[in-house]
Design a protein around this motif. Structure first.
Motif, PDB file in Angstrom:
ATOM      1  N   LEU A   1       2.190  -4.833 -11.743  1.00  0.00           N
ATOM      2  CA  LEU A   1       0.730  -4.551 -11.614  1.00  0.00           C
ATOM      3  C   LEU A   1       0.118  -3.896 -10.449  1.00  0.00           C
ATOM      4  O   LEU A   1       0.359  -4.189  -9.155  1.00  0.00           O
ATOM      5  CB  LEU A   1      -0.255  -5.847 -11.662  1.00  0.00           C
ATOM      6  N   SER A   2      -0.406  -2.593 -10.328  1.00  0.00           N
ATOM      7  CA  SER A   2      -0.993  -2.018  -9.114  1.00  0.00           C
ATOM      8  C   SER A   2      -2.225  -1.398  -9.715  1.00  0.00           C
ATOM      9  O   SER A   2      -2.573  -1.306 -10.757  1.00  0.00           O
ATOM     10  CB  SER A   2       0.034  -0.839  -8.872  1.00  0.00           C
ATOM     11  N   LEU A   3      -2.969  -1.212  -8.677  1.00  0.00           N
ATOM     12  CA  LEU A   3      -4.475  -0.731  -8.759  1.00  0.00           C
ATOM     13  C   LEU A   3      -4.485   0.604  -8.005  1.00  0.00           C
ATOM     14  O   LEU A   3      -3.788   0.748  -6.917  1.00  0.00           O
ATOM     15  CB  LEU A   3      -5.508  -1.728  -8.008  1.00  0.00           C
ATOM     16  N   SER A   4      -5.238   1.605  -8.461  1.00  0.00           N
ATOM     17  CA  SER A   4      -5.265   3.009  -7.876  1.00  0.00           C
ATOM     18  C   SER A   4      -6.710   3.510  -7.879  1.00  0.00           C
ATOM     19  O   SER A   4      -7.506   3.348  -8.732  1.00  0.00           O
ATOM     20  CB  SER A   4      -4.226   3.697  -8.708  1.00  0.00           C
ATOM     21  N   ALA A   5      -6.804   4.105  -6.742  1.00  0.00           N
ATOM     22  CA  ALA A   5      -8.248   4.763  -6.444  1.00  0.00           C
ATOM     23  C   ALA A   5      -8.059   5.997  -5.652  1.00  0.00           C
ATOM     24  O   ALA A   5      -7.075   6.168  -4.894  1.00  0.00           O
ATOM     25  CB  ALA A   5      -9.277   3.769  -5.919  1.00  0.00           C
TER      26      ALA A   5
ATOM     27  N   TYR B   1      -2.348  -0.016  -4.604  1.00  0.00           N
ATOM     28  CA  TYR B   1      -2.260  -1.205  -3.845  1.00  0.00           C
ATOM     29  C   TYR B   1      -1.447  -2.063  -5.012  1.00  0.00           C
ATOM     30  O   TYR B   1      -1.755  -2.352  -6.123  1.00  0.00           O
ATOM     31  CB  TYR B   1      -3.767  -1.858  -3.829  1.00  0.00           C
ATOM     32  N   ARG B   2      -0.278  -2.592  -4.660  1.00  0.00           N
ATOM     33  CA  ARG B   2       0.689  -3.404  -5.525  1.00  0.00           C
ATOM     34  C   ARG B   2       0.075  -4.857  -5.523  1.00  0.00           C
ATOM     35  O   ARG B   2       0.136  -5.457  -4.597  1.00  0.00           O
ATOM     36  CB  ARG B   2       2.123  -3.388  -5.190  1.00  0.00           C
ATOM     37  N   VAL B   3      -0.402  -5.322  -6.597  1.00  0.00           N
ATOM     38  CA  VAL B   3      -1.107  -6.637  -6.880  1.00  0.00           C
ATOM     39  C   VAL B   3       0.258  -7.644  -6.886  1.00  0.00           C
ATOM     40  O   VAL B   3       0.595  -8.604  -6.375  1.00  0.00           O
ATOM     41  CB  VAL B   3      -1.841  -6.898  -7.909  1.00  0.00           C
TER      42      VAL B   3
ATOM     43  N   SER C   1     -14.530  17.822 -10.725  1.00  0.00           N
ATOM     44  CA  SER C   1     -13.768  16.921  -9.580  1.00  0.00           C
ATOM     45  C   SER C   1     -14.402  15.461  -9.630  1.00  0.00           C
ATOM     46  O   SER C   1     -15.869  15.562 -10.126  1.00  0.00           O
ATOM     47  CB  SER C   1     -14.330  17.723  -8.253  1.00  0.00           C
ATOM     48  N   GLY C   2     -13.937  14.733  -9.265  1.00  0.00           N
ATOM     49  CA  GLY C   2     -14.582  13.464  -9.261  1.00  0.00           C
ATOM     50  C   GLY C   2     -13.635  12.275  -8.867  1.00  0.00           C
ATOM     51  O   GLY C   2     -12.227  12.401  -8.861  1.00  0.00           O
ATOM     52  N   PRO C   3     -13.866  10.958  -8.790  1.00  0.00           N
ATOM     53  CA  PRO C   3     -13.128   9.778  -8.717  1.00  0.00           C
ATOM     54  C   PRO C   3     -12.440   9.528  -9.791  1.00  0.00           C
ATOM     55  O   PRO C   3     -12.733   9.661 -10.867  1.00  0.00           O
ATOM     56  CB  PRO C   3     -13.968   8.901  -8.438  1.00  0.00           C
ATOM     57  N   VAL C   4     -10.851   8.828  -9.438  1.00  0.00           N
ATOM     58  CA  VAL C   4     -10.200   8.405 -10.259  1.00  0.00           C
ATOM     59  C   VAL C   4     -10.021   6.907 -10.006  1.00  0.00           C
ATOM     60  O   VAL C   4      -9.697   6.592  -9.016  1.00  0.00           O
ATOM     61  CB  VAL C   4      -8.744   9.416 -10.487  1.00  0.00           C
ATOM     62  N   LEU C   5      -9.781   6.139 -11.145  1.00  0.00           N
ATOM     63  CA  LEU C   5      -9.329   4.597 -10.976  1.00  0.00           C
ATOM     64  C   LEU C   5      -8.410   4.167 -12.067  1.00  0.00           C
ATOM     65  O   LEU C   5      -8.307   4.857 -13.194  1.00  0.00           O
ATOM     66  CB  LEU C   5     -10.681   3.948 -11.262  1.00  0.00           C
ATOM     67  N   GLY C   6      -7.596   3.567 -11.452  1.00  0.00           N
ATOM     68  CA  GLY C   6      -6.384   3.240 -12.604  1.00  0.00           C
ATOM     69  C   GLY C   6      -5.767   1.748 -12.436  1.00  0.00           C
ATOM     70  O   GLY C   6      -5.952   1.308 -11.435  1.00  0.00           O
TER      71      GLY C   6
ATOM     72  N   TRP D   1       0.911  -1.534   0.184  1.00  0.00           N
ATOM     73  CA  TRP D   1       0.115   0.028   0.083  1.00  0.00           C
ATOM     74  C   TRP D   1       0.839   1.144  -0.019  1.00  0.00           C
ATOM     75  O   TRP D   1       1.727   1.259   0.727  1.00  0.00           O
ATOM     76  CB  TRP D   1      -0.846   0.105   1.161  1.00  0.00           C
ATOM     77  N   SER D   2       0.436   2.418  -0.803  1.00  0.00           N
ATOM     78  CA  SER D   2       1.034   3.463  -0.778  1.00  0.00           C
ATOM     79  C   SER D   2      -0.062   4.431  -0.896  1.00  0.00           C
ATOM     80  O   SER D   2      -1.006   4.317  -1.663  1.00  0.00           O
ATOM     81  CB  SER D   2       2.120   3.595  -1.769  1.00  0.00           C
ATOM     82  N   LEU D   3       0.311   5.958  -0.617  1.00  0.00           N
ATOM     83  CA  LEU D   3      -0.477   6.961  -0.949  1.00  0.00           C
ATOM     84  C   LEU D   3       0.120   7.803  -1.689  1.00  0.00           C
ATOM     85  O   LEU D   3       1.551   8.098  -1.767  1.00  0.00           O
ATOM     86  CB  LEU D   3      -0.795   7.779   0.381  1.00  0.00           C
ATOM     87  N   LEU D   4      -0.501   8.595  -2.676  1.00  0.00           N
ATOM     88  CA  LEU D   4       0.193   9.733  -3.688  1.00  0.00           C
ATOM     89  C   LEU D   4      -0.661  10.816  -3.520  1.00  0.00           C
ATOM     90  O   LEU D   4      -1.902  10.842  -3.755  1.00  0.00           O
ATOM     91  CB  LEU D   4       0.307   9.002  -5.127  1.00  0.00           C
ATOM     92  N   VAL D   5       0.049  12.063  -3.471  1.00  0.00           N
ATOM     93  CA  VAL D   5      -0.542  13.368  -3.627  1.00  0.00           C
ATOM     94  C   VAL D   5       0.209  14.090  -4.849  1.00  0.00           C
ATOM     95  O   VAL D   5       1.465  14.190  -4.575  1.00  0.00           O
ATOM     96  CB  VAL D   5      -0.498  13.955  -2.272  1.00  0.00           C
ATOM     97  N   GLN D   6      -0.553  14.528  -5.751  1.00  0.00           N
ATOM     98  CA  GLN D   6      -0.196  15.308  -6.961  1.00  0.00           C
ATOM     99  C   GLN D   6      -0.435  16.657  -7.029  1.00  0.00           C
ATOM    100  O   GLN D   6      -1.714  16.755  -7.111  1.00  0.00           O
ATOM    101  CB  GLN D   6      -0.013  14.532  -8.246  1.00  0.00           C
TER     102      GLN D   6
END
Length: 73
Positions: free
Chosen positions: A43-47, A37-39, A68-73, A10-15
Motif C-alpha cells: 500500500l502506497s500513497l502518491s501525490a 509514501y509506502r504505508v 495541468s493539475g494535481p494527481v492523487l493515488g 519515501w520516493s520521488l517519481l518523474v515520468q
C-alpha cells in the motif's frame, strides 16, 4: 521514467512521454512528477502534478488541448 528512493518509505517519481507524430494525433506529450509514501508492503500513497498536451486534427475534428493539475493515488 526516473524513480528515486529517498528513504525506506519515501520516493520521488518523474515520468515523461511523447507521441503522435502524425500517426494517431499530430503530437501529444505529458510530464508527471510525484512523491510516494509506502504505508505497508502493498500500500502506497502518491501525490504530484501532471501536465498533458494534445494536438489532434483528423477528418474535420480539431482538438488542441493543454491540461495541468494535481494527481492523487
Amino acid at each position: 521514467r526516473l524513480d528515486s528512493r529517498l528513504t525506506d518509505r519515501w520516493s520521488l517519481l518523474v515520468q515523461a512521454d511523447a507521441g503522435g507524430f502524425g500517426v494517431s494525433s499530430e503530437t501529444t506529450w505529458q510530464l508527471v512528477a510525484s512523491a510516494q509514501y509506502r504505508v505497508r508492503d502493498r500500500l502506497s500513497l502518491s501525490a504530484g502534478y501532471r501536465h498533458l498536451e494534445l494536438d489532434y486534427r483528423r477528418r474535420g475534428v480539431v482538438a488542441d488541448v493543454a491540461m495541468s493539475g494535481p494527481v492523487l493515488g
